[in-house]
Design a protein around this motif. Sequence first.
Motif, PDB file in Angstrom:
ATOM      1  N   SER A 198       0.822  -1.216   0.000  1.00 34.35           N
ATOM      2  CA  SER A 198       0.000   0.000   0.000  1.00 34.35           C
ATOM      3  C   SER A 198       0.852   1.260   0.000  1.00 34.35           C
ATOM      4  CB  SER A 198      -0.894   0.050   1.249  1.00 34.35           C
ATOM      5  OG  SER A 198      -1.612  -1.136   1.417  1.00 34.35           O
ATOM      6  N   PHE A 199       2.166   1.106   0.182  1.00 39.54           N
ATOM      7  CA  PHE A 199       3.065   2.255   0.289  1.00 39.54           C
ATOM      8  C   PHE A 199       4.052   2.249  -0.873  1.00 39.54           C
ATOM      9  CE2 PHE A 199       2.137   0.867   4.773  1.00 39.54           C
ATOM     10  CZ  PHE A 199       1.110   1.786   4.974  1.00 39.54           C
ATOM     11  N   SER A 200       4.139   3.368  -1.586  1.00 37.49           N
ATOM     12  CA  SER A 200       4.950   3.427  -2.807  1.00 37.49           C
ATOM     13  C   SER A 200       6.430   3.167  -2.544  1.00 37.49           C
ATOM     14  CB  SER A 200       4.765   4.784  -3.498  1.00 37.49           C
ATOM     15  OG  SER A 200       5.113   5.857  -2.641  1.00 37.49           O
ATOM     16  N   SER A 201       6.887   3.447  -1.318  1.00 40.99           N
ATOM     17  CA  SER A 201       8.314   3.221  -1.010  1.00 40.99           C
ATOM     18  C   SER A 201       8.672   1.735  -0.963  1.00 40.99           C
ATOM     19  CB  SER A 201       8.675   3.888   0.320  1.00 40.99           C
ATOM     20  OG  SER A 201       7.754   3.541   1.333  1.00 40.99           O
ATOM     21  N   SER A 202       7.658   0.847  -1.027  1.00 40.18           N
ATOM     22  CA  SER A 202       7.945  -0.591  -1.132  1.00 40.18           C
ATOM     23  C   SER A 202       8.449  -0.959  -2.525  1.00 40.18           C
ATOM     24  CB  SER A 202       6.685  -1.412  -0.814  1.00 40.18           C
ATOM     25  OG  SER A 202       6.312  -1.266   0.539  1.00 40.18           O
ATOM     26  N   GLN A 221      12.022   1.005  -7.378  1.00 43.24           N
ATOM     27  CA  GLN A 221      12.371   0.979  -8.805  1.00 43.24           C
ATOM     28  C   GLN A 221      11.252   1.564  -9.668  1.00 43.24           C
ATOM     29  OE1 GLN A 221      11.758  -1.634  -6.901  1.00 43.24           O
ATOM     30  NE2 GLN A 221      10.206  -2.917  -7.889  1.00 43.24           N
ATOM     31  N   ILE A 222      10.002   1.523  -9.158  1.00 45.22           N
ATOM     32  CA  ILE A 222       8.862   2.056  -9.916  1.00 45.22           C
ATOM     33  C   ILE A 222       8.634   3.531  -9.582  1.00 45.22           C
ATOM     34  CG2 ILE A 222       6.355   1.875 -10.273  1.00 45.22           C
ATOM     35  CD1 ILE A 222       6.620  -1.132  -9.646  1.00 45.22           C
ATOM     36  N   PHE A 223       8.719   3.873  -8.295  1.00 43.14           N
ATOM     37  CA  PHE A 223       8.332   5.213  -7.849  1.00 43.14           C
ATOM     38  C   PHE A 223       9.526   6.105  -7.510  1.00 43.14           C
ATOM     39  CE2 PHE A 223       4.787   2.332  -6.853  1.00 43.14           C
ATOM     40  CZ  PHE A 223       3.833   2.909  -7.677  1.00 43.14           C
ATOM     41  N   ASN A 224      10.721   5.656  -7.932  1.00 42.46           N
ATOM     42  CA  ASN A 224      11.925   6.483  -7.780  1.00 42.46           C
ATOM     43  C   ASN A 224      12.159   6.859  -6.315  1.00 42.46           C
ATOM     44  OD1 ASN A 224      14.145   7.682  -8.929  1.00 42.46           O
ATOM     45  ND2 ASN A 224      13.123   9.639  -9.286  1.00 42.46           N
ATOM     46  N   GLY A 225      11.784   5.938  -5.407  1.00 47.35           N
ATOM     47  CA  GLY A 225      12.017   6.157  -3.978  1.00 47.35           C
ATOM     48  C   GLY A 225      11.012   7.076  -3.308  1.00 47.35           C
ATOM     49  N   LYS A 226      10.020   7.604  -4.056  1.00 44.05           N
ATOM     50  CA  LYS A 226       9.045   8.533  -3.460  1.00 44.05           C
ATOM     51  C   LYS A 226       8.107   7.786  -2.518  1.00 44.05           C
ATOM     52  CE  LYS A 226       9.091  12.088  -7.010  1.00 44.05           C
ATOM     53  NZ  LYS A 226       8.353  12.754  -8.081  1.00 44.05           N
ATOM     54  N   GLU A 227       7.789   8.444  -1.390  1.00 40.47           N
ATOM     55  CA  GLU A 227       6.952   7.817  -0.362  1.00 40.47           C
ATOM     56  C   GLU A 227       5.516   8.325  -0.372  1.00 40.47           C
ATOM     57  OE1 GLU A 227       8.784   8.378   3.444  1.00 40.47           O
ATOM     58  OE2 GLU A 227      10.258   6.777   3.093  1.00 40.47           O
ATOM     59  N   ASN A 228       5.228   9.355  -1.182  1.00 44.98           N
ATOM     60  CA  ASN A 228       3.942  10.052  -1.041  1.00 44.98           C
ATOM     61  C   ASN A 228       2.947   9.764  -2.169  1.00 44.98           C
ATOM     62  OD1 ASN A 228       5.367  11.320  -3.030  1.00 44.98           O
ATOM     63  ND2 ASN A 228       4.820  13.393  -2.399  1.00 44.98           N
ATOM     64  N   ILE A 229       3.184   8.701  -2.965  1.00 41.03           N
ATOM     65  CA  ILE A 229       2.247   8.361  -4.035  1.00 41.03           C
ATOM     66  C   ILE A 229       1.097   7.562  -3.426  1.00 41.03           C
ATOM     67  CG2 ILE A 229       1.979   7.384  -6.346  1.00 41.03           C
ATOM     68  CD1 ILE A 229       4.211   9.497  -6.151  1.00 41.03           C
ATOM     69  N   GLN A 230      -0.132   8.048  -3.581  1.00 38.77           N
ATOM     70  CA  GLN A 230      -1.256   7.346  -2.949  1.00 38.77           C
ATOM     71  C   GLN A 230      -1.625   6.090  -3.723  1.00 38.77           C
ATOM     72  OE1 GLN A 230      -4.836   9.600  -2.057  1.00 38.77           O
ATOM     73  NE2 GLN A 230      -5.475   8.109  -0.527  1.00 38.77           N
ATOM     74  N   CYS A 231      -2.156   5.140  -2.982  1.00 37.57           N
ATOM     75  CA  CYS A 231      -2.494   3.819  -3.514  1.00 37.57           C
ATOM     76  C   CYS A 231      -4.013   3.625  -3.494  1.00 37.57           C
ATOM     77  CB  CYS A 231      -1.819   2.775  -2.619  1.00 37.57           C
ATOM     78  SG  CYS A 231      -2.247   1.075  -3.002  1.00 37.57           S
ATOM     79  N   LEU A 232      -4.545   3.000  -4.559  1.00 37.88           N
ATOM     80  CA  LEU A 232      -5.969   2.618  -4.626  1.00 37.88           C
ATOM     81  C   LEU A 232      -6.039   1.104  -4.769  1.00 37.88           C
ATOM     82  CD1 LEU A 232      -9.019   3.206  -4.942  1.00 37.88           C
ATOM     83  CD2 LEU A 232      -8.601   3.511  -7.399  1.00 37.88           C
TER      84      LEU A 232
END
Length: 473
Positions: free
Chosen positions: A291-295, A298-309
């Motif tokens: 549920s967290f982009s920091s997992s 390689q996809i989110f460039n290390g960003k932690e603030n991308i929301q998940c649906l």
Amino acid sequence: MADSLNCHLESLSPLELFERVTEQGEKVRALKAGKAPKDEIDAAVRMLLSLKLSYKTTTGQDYQAGLPPKDLVLMNNGTSKEEEEDFVDPWNVQTSNAKGVDYDKLIVRFGSSKIDTDLINRIERATGQKPHRFLRRGIFFSHRDMDQILDAYENKKSFYLYTGRGPSSQAMHIGHLIQFIFAKWLQEVFDVPLIIQLTDDEKYLWKDLTTEKAYEYAKENAKDLIACGFDINKTFIFSDLDYLGTSTGFYKNIVKVQKHVTFNQVKGIFGFTDSDCIGKISFPAIQAAPSFSSSFPQIFNGKENIQCLIPCGIDQDPYFRMTRDVAPRIGLPKPALLHSVFFPALQGAQTKMSASDPNSSIFLTDTPKQIKTKINKHAFSGGRDTIEEHRKYGGNCDVDVSFMYLTFFLEDDDRLEQLKQAYTSGELLTGELKKVLIETLQPFVAAHQERRKQITDEMVKQFMTPRKLAFDF
């Protein structure tokens, strides 16, 4: 002032009180983290204690984070015993009602929000696409924070999709595809990344399987999922047994979740007992972590603030209630959810589909002949005992499994409505309705089988390789 506050609290429902306690707890944590003045923190703590006391007085239970109260008003307000017997958790679904689970009651009990016409219209405006039949027909019926996802999307902020599959057997049935058919549509209309978790570790912990067999099932199930038509440049499929050892971001998030959920909470949410293995007790954190982009650095460039649906069955909601409670405490955004109804067994909405019972559903490996035989022989009918009675009184679409299946798989709304009216009036007989379903499902399953034949082990490996997708974050 205190009296007016107490009066206000007494007027709140158990669920509203639960939400107030949760919000106040988050406020206290934020004040402490921001090193606010001591008197401000003390006032917020006093308010939190007052809310917790009101909650206990109202419900007779101590507040437990991530574990909303059951709907006490409904339960005690003259409901019949039959209505109280719906039971839903991530592993079991039981109801005594031939129509299936009471989803309106489940929304209240779980504290989610109904997907109403306004939300469906907003999705249509945002995407410029006709809403999927699963939305039009209430198959996806409940949500958490979908309005926030749309706010972000309308402001050109991206999000990503996450869903999953527990690979407990090689055979998948058509009901397993519901959330993936919908995830594919969401991915296409919003143009966002999709992450699919294969919880082979969960199946090893819960079932009599070796880790090798669970992983083999994961790869076989991945072929069925890829056959749904997902874009390899926008989709990452992973096995827990495989990916966990390669991603420090994923493991860090698991540990953060584990630290913030107590054994008491996990027992309350999932019903674990002292005799359950510790693997089961720690597993919910593994389902929470995607549920967290920091997992997925390689996809989110290390960003932690991308929301998940997360599009999922309503039975998976306890995992994500827990996740949403933990998220603000570890400084990460809460995932949003879209919940689907349960797919009924052929024998009726009161019975459970089982991979061990080949007659409980239509499997993706079934031949046209098997599909025809199963529907004619086993699909629970809402028709009358005799043709004469049926012509006179009509059939009941609310309990007829053939009609239920058509609401999932027949695209044409007008045709579905015609069938409903003809069956309800008695003009259409059960055998004729079953024939329509057979003619709908035979080509659907055959087309899936044809696509699956094209899926090679190399393609599976490509989908399951951690990599950058076709998005820049």
